[in-house]
Enzyme design. Sequence first.
Site, PDB file in Angstrom:
ATOM      1  N   CYS A 202      83.580  46.743  61.538  1.00  0.00           N
ATOM      2  CA  CYS A 202      83.517  47.744  62.619  1.00  0.00           C
ATOM      3  C   CYS A 202      83.234  47.144  63.995  1.00  0.00           C
ATOM      4  CB  CYS A 202      82.522  48.855  62.282  1.00  0.00           C
ATOM      5  SG  CYS A 202      80.856  48.291  61.908  1.00  0.00           S
TER       6      CYS A 202
ATOM      7  N   LYS B  18      75.027  53.315  50.503  1.00  0.00           N
ATOM      8  CA  LYS B  18      74.909  53.420  51.961  1.00  0.00           C
ATOM      9  C   LYS B  18      75.439  54.792  52.376  1.00  0.00           C
ATOM     10  CE  LYS B  18      76.438  51.455  56.323  1.00  0.00           C
ATOM     11  NZ  LYS B  18      77.049  50.313  57.026  1.00  0.00           N
TER      12      LYS B  18
ATOM     13  N   LYS C 149      70.370  52.463  51.700  1.00  0.00           N
ATOM     14  CA  LYS C 149      70.285  52.542  53.158  1.00  0.00           C
ATOM     15  C   LYS C 149      70.666  53.932  53.625  1.00  0.00           C
ATOM     16  CE  LYS C 149      72.517  50.656  57.185  1.00  0.00           C
ATOM     17  NZ  LYS C 149      73.703  50.091  57.709  1.00  0.00           N
TER      18      LYS C 149
ATOM     19  N   TYR D  50      63.600  46.207  61.600  1.00  0.00           N
ATOM     20  CA  TYR D  50      63.455  45.717  62.974  1.00  0.00           C
ATOM     21  C   TYR D  50      61.978  45.508  63.308  1.00  0.00           C
ATOM     22  CZ  TYR D  50      68.246  47.206  62.874  1.00  0.00           C
ATOM     23  OH  TYR D  50      69.559  47.350  62.507  1.00  0.00           O
TER      24      TYR D  50
HETATM   25  C1  PBG Z   1      78.046  48.224  59.851  1.00  0.00           C
HETATM   26  C2  PBG Z   1      76.596  48.539  59.767  1.00  0.00           C
HETATM   27  C3  PBG Z   1      75.887  49.634  60.273  1.00  0.00           C
HETATM   28  C4  PBG Z   1      74.531  49.393  60.021  1.00  0.00           C
HETATM   29  C5  PBG Z   1      74.453  48.186  59.339  1.00  0.00           C
HETATM   30  N1  PBG Z   1      75.737  47.667  59.164  1.00  0.00           N
HETATM   31  C6  PBG Z   1      76.342  50.801  61.054  1.00  0.00           C
HETATM   32  C7  PBG Z   1      77.244  51.776  60.453  1.00  0.00           C
HETATM   33  O1  PBG Z   1      77.558  51.761  59.264  1.00  0.00           O
HETATM   34  O2  PBG Z   1      77.716  52.610  61.240  1.00  0.00           O
HETATM   35  C8  PBG Z   1      73.394  50.285  60.438  1.00  0.00           C
HETATM   36  C9  PBG Z   1      72.088  49.595  60.631  1.00  0.00           C
HETATM   37  C10 PBG Z   1      71.080  50.368  61.400  1.00  0.00           C
HETATM   38  O3  PBG Z   1      71.246  51.529  61.782  1.00  0.00           O
HETATM   39  O4  PBG Z   1      70.020  49.759  61.636  1.00  0.00           O
HETATM   40  N2  PBG Z   1      78.891  48.989  59.088  1.00  0.00           N
END
Ligand code: PBG
Length: 325
Positions: free
Chosen positions: A122, A195, A248, A313
């Site tokens: 992405c 996720k 996640k 973080y």
């Molecule tokens: C990439 C990705 C994302 C996150 C980690 N890898 C964003 C998404 O899927 O839009 C989110 C991490 C975060 O919010 O800390 N695909």
Amino acid sequence: MIFPDYRPRRLRRNESFRRMIRETSLSVDHLIYPMFVVFGKGVRRPISSMPGIFQFSIDELIKEAREVLSLHIPAIMLFGIPDKKDDKASGAYDPNGIIQRAMKALKEKVPELIVIGDVCLCEYMSHGHCGIIQGNEVDNDATLELLARTALAQAKAGADMVAPSDMMDGRVAEIRQALDENGFEQIPIMAYSAKYASAFYGPFREAAESAPKFGDRKGYQMDPANFREAIREVTLDVEEGADIIMVKPALPYLDVICRVREEFDLPVAAYHVSGEYAMIKAAAKQGWLDEKKVLMESLLSIRRAGADLILTYFAKQAAVLMKAS
Ligand code: PBG
């Protein structure tokens, strides 16, 4: 045994008793610090929605990585922001791409620190979606090859582990095969297995400059309403060869972490995401919450639910707090 014979407060009366019967521990060993890398020199650009988090150029990233290591944090997760985006995410697997360069520099200058590559497209796609667009959908099978290429490029650049976050079907097997065929059978895969399509990723998309230009990610990331489906997703990743399975976001999905912990015996990671971080920072800034206590309680709760590893973080801050206590 019930009251008055049994009195749970007996063992809560002082810190020594509490310490002896504490069921869950949190240590710096469990933490992974996500970091963002950009082209340039001397860049340390703050992310407005994530106070304390920056986009670093490679020189600054090395300095920061040294600090992370000195805090005894074992690993970082690396996200790259390319200088140009296109419709095939070339920057993700270019041997000279930002993340590959950063990994080489890290392994040369701070070799003890484990570097995990986030494998996704992405950030490198002009449209901001996690795969090849066909019509107005992400084409699963056409995307797999690019993901495998990206993971391989990261392994060649020195990644200690790769972490696919795209949510395409079949990507763990594809990546495992590409790594094995090229002599990287020792590189583990930490799969973002369950996720969810979460609004808690908002601040991250500012940090990684990866917001989709149209639509959303609901066609590939999971529906927040689904629990049983998480077990199916994790099962697939385990069968395809994942070494670590991830849930996640973290706090809104503790039920999923708990169940995944019960069902599988692989290490479980939880990603305490950008929005979870931003909420605590914002409330603390207002003086509404005690930041240090809330962040430590959050991380402990993620551990209690069953996570072995936490991507957060807050890793640096938590490491400092644990050192002091
Ligand atoms: C990439 C990705 C994302 C996150 C980690 N890898 C964003 C998404 O899927 O839009 C989110 C991490 C975060 O919010 O800390 N695909």
